[in-house]
Motif scaffolding. Structure first.
Motif, PDB file in Angstrom:
ATOM      1  N   TYR A  47       0.801  -1.219   0.000  1.00  0.00           N
ATOM      2  CA  TYR A  47       0.000   0.000   0.000  1.00  0.00           C
ATOM      3  C   TYR A  47       0.830   1.262   0.000  1.00  0.00           C
ATOM      4  O   TYR A  47       0.627   2.157  -0.824  1.00  0.00           O
ATOM      5  N   PHE A  48       1.801   1.366   0.926  1.00  0.00           N
ATOM      6  CA  PHE A  48       2.535   2.610   1.045  1.00  0.00           C
ATOM      7  C   PHE A  48       3.425   2.863  -0.169  1.00  0.00           C
ATOM      8  O   PHE A  48       3.689   4.005  -0.535  1.00  0.00           O
ATOM      9  N   GLU A  69       1.122   4.198  -2.912  1.00  0.00           N
ATOM     10  CA  GLU A  69       0.788   5.589  -2.625  1.00  0.00           C
ATOM     11  C   GLU A  69       1.951   6.515  -2.957  1.00  0.00           C
ATOM     12  O   GLU A  69       1.771   7.621  -3.456  1.00  0.00           O
ATOM     13  N   ARG A 129      -5.620  -4.778  13.759  1.00  0.00           N
ATOM     14  CA  ARG A 129      -6.926  -4.171  13.436  1.00  0.00           C
ATOM     15  C   ARG A 129      -7.830  -4.092  14.655  1.00  0.00           C
ATOM     16  O   ARG A 129      -8.460  -3.062  14.910  1.00  0.00           O
ATOM     17  N   PRO A 170      -4.039   3.052  10.500  1.00  0.00           N
ATOM     18  CA  PRO A 170      -2.981   3.901   9.944  1.00  0.00           C
ATOM     19  C   PRO A 170      -2.679   3.552   8.490  1.00  0.00           C
ATOM     20  O   PRO A 170      -2.792   2.399   8.069  1.00  0.00           O
ATOM     21  N   LYS A 171      -2.302   4.583   7.703  1.00  0.00           N
ATOM     22  CA  LYS A 171      -1.943   4.363   6.302  1.00  0.00           C
ATOM     23  C   LYS A 171      -0.529   3.808   6.166  1.00  0.00           C
ATOM     24  O   LYS A 171      -0.208   3.132   5.187  1.00  0.00           O
ATOM     25  N   TYR A 172       0.324   4.147   7.127  1.00  0.00           N
ATOM     26  CA  TYR A 172       1.706   3.693   7.136  1.00  0.00           C
ATOM     27  C   TYR A 172       2.043   3.229   8.549  1.00  0.00           C
ATOM     28  O   TYR A 172       1.429   3.657   9.519  1.00  0.00           O
TER      29      TYR A 172
END
Length: 335
Positions: A2-3, A6, A124, A135-137
Motif C-alpha cells: 500500500y505505502f 501511494e 486491526r 494507519p496508512k503507514y
C-alpha cells in the motif's frame, strides 16, 4: 504494497529513480543479485537460547524442547552448546556437549542489538478497541537497548511512573540477521535471523497527551521495559510469522488478557521490514517489535494495570512463554 503504491501516486518522477533493490522497479536480475549476496543463510541451528550454566559461565545453545517446541521448566532445561557468532555466521557449530541451564538471558546480548524499532497500532482489533483509525503507514517509535530484560527477571517500575498505570503489550519480535537497505517485501523475510516474544511495557501516565505530551519513547523506554525471550526461533521453523497465536496471562490464576493471532496485523512482518529499510540501513542484530493485539489494560473496563509482585506471561505459538515479575520501586509512594 500500500505505502509503495501511494508513493508512486504522490511522486511518480522520484519513484522512477528509487534503487532497483527496493523492489519497486522491474529489473529482476539486478534485484536478485543484490538480495542473494546479503541474505541470511541458516547454518544449522533452529532454536537458540543464551544462558548461564551451572558453572556460572554464559553460553549460546540449542535448547532441548518439548513436542510443542516450548522450553521445559528451568530446573529441567538443557541445551547443546553453539560455538560461533550467529550474527556473523563464522564457525557456527552445534556441539554434542549438553549443559544444564541455570538462568535464561536475552537471546542476543544487548550490546549486539543496535536499536529497537517498535510499531504502534498494528493490529486491526487493537485499533478498534482504542477507537483510532487504521494507519496508512506503520507508526514507528524507538526503545533504547537499556530497556531490554531477561526472561524471569523483574520489570522494575521507577517511582516516576508508579501511579498504577503501567501496561503490558504482547508482541512478536523480529531480529534482523544481516545489514539490509531498500529491500522489497518479497525479499524481506530472508533477512530475518529469528523470532522471539516480547513485552512492550508502557507507562500510560507519560504516554497520555494530558501529562506526557504523547511521549511514546519516554513512556516505553525505561530500564527493563522490554523483556524478550525465552528463545529465538529460526525462520526454518516459523515459515509464516503472520499465522501465530499470541496471548497474555496474568498471575497464577492465568487470567487471560490478550488472545489473538499475528494474522490480524495491519502491516505484516515482510511489509514492516521493507518499509523500515527504505532509505535506512537495518543493521544486523536490530530488533523490531511488531505491535500488540487487542486486550491491553488501559482499554478494559475497569482498566487492568501491572501491580507490585504481579507475574505477567507472554505466549506465542512455536516460541513459548516469556515470564516476568513486576517490582515497584518505593511502591508505597505516589507522585
Amino acid at each position: 504494497m500500500y505505502f509503495l503504491r501511494e508513493f508512486n501516486k504522490i511522486n511518480p518522477r522520484l519513484y522512477n529513480f528509487l534503487p532497483l533493490s527496493c523492489g519497486l522497479q522491474t529489473n529482476t536480475l539486478i534485484n536478485r543479485k543484490f538480495s542473494s549476496s546479503r541474505m541470511v543463510s541458516q547454518t544449522g541451528w533452529t532454536r537458540l537460547i543464551r544462558f548461564i550454566g551451572e558453572d556460572n559461565k554464559s553460553y549460546s545453545g540449542q535448547p532441548i524442547v518439548d513436542s510443542n517446541g516450548f522450553l521445559p521448566p528451568i530446573s529441567e532445561l538443557k541445551a547443546n552448546i553453539i560455538q560461533g557468532d550467529v550474527l556473523t555466521e563464522e564457525k557456527i557449530n552445534i556441539t554434542d556437549k549438553t549443559i544444564k541451564v541455570k538462568k535464561l538471558l536475552t537471546p542476543l546480548e544487548p550490546s549486539k542489538i543496535p536499536i529497537i524499532r517498535c510499531i504502534g497500532l498494528n493490529y486491526r482489533e487493537h485499533a478498534i478497541e482504542t477507537s483510532k483509525p487504521i494507519p496508512k503507514y506503520p507508526i514507528l517509535f524507538i526503545k533504547p537497548s537499556s530497556s531490554l530484560q531477561n526472561p524471569f527477571d523483574k520489570i522494575r517500575i521507577p517511582t516516576l511512573v508508579s501511579n498504577n498505570q503501567v501496561d503490558y503489550e504482547a508482541e512478536l519480535a523480529v531480529i534482523i540477521g544481516k545489514d539490509c537497505k531498500d529491500v522489497s517485501k518479497e525479499d524481506a523475510l530472508q533477512y530475518v535471523l529469528g523470532y522471539t516474544a516480547s513485552n512492550d511495557v508502557s507507562a500510560r501516565k507519560w504516554q497520555d497527551s494530558r501529562l506526557g505530551s504523547g511521549q511514546w519513547c519516554f513512556s516505553k523506554g525505561f530500564d527493563t521495559f522490554c523483556p524478550i525471550g525465552p528463545q529465538l526461533v529460526s525462520p526454518s521453523i516459523i515459515k509464516d510469522p503472520n499465522s501465530l497465536r499470541i496471548r497474555t496471562r496474568l498471575n497464577d490464576n492465568n487470567q487471560l488478557l490478550q488472545d489473538s493471532n499475528t494474522s490480524d496485523m495491519i502491516f505484516n512482518v515482510a511489509e514492516l521490514i521493507s518499509f523500515l529499510s527504505q532509505g535506512t540501513t537495518l543493521q544486523a542484530g536490530s530488533l523490531i517489535l511488531t505491535g500488540t493485539p487487542q486486550g491491553v489494560g488501559y482499554t478494559r473496563k475497569p482498566p487492568i494495570y501491572l501491580q507490585h509482585n504481579d507475574k505477567i506471561e507472554i505466549e506465542i505459538e512455536q516460541i513459548g512463554t516469556l515470564t516476568n515479575l513486576v517490582e515497584y520501586e518505593n511502591h508505597n509512594s505516589k507522585l
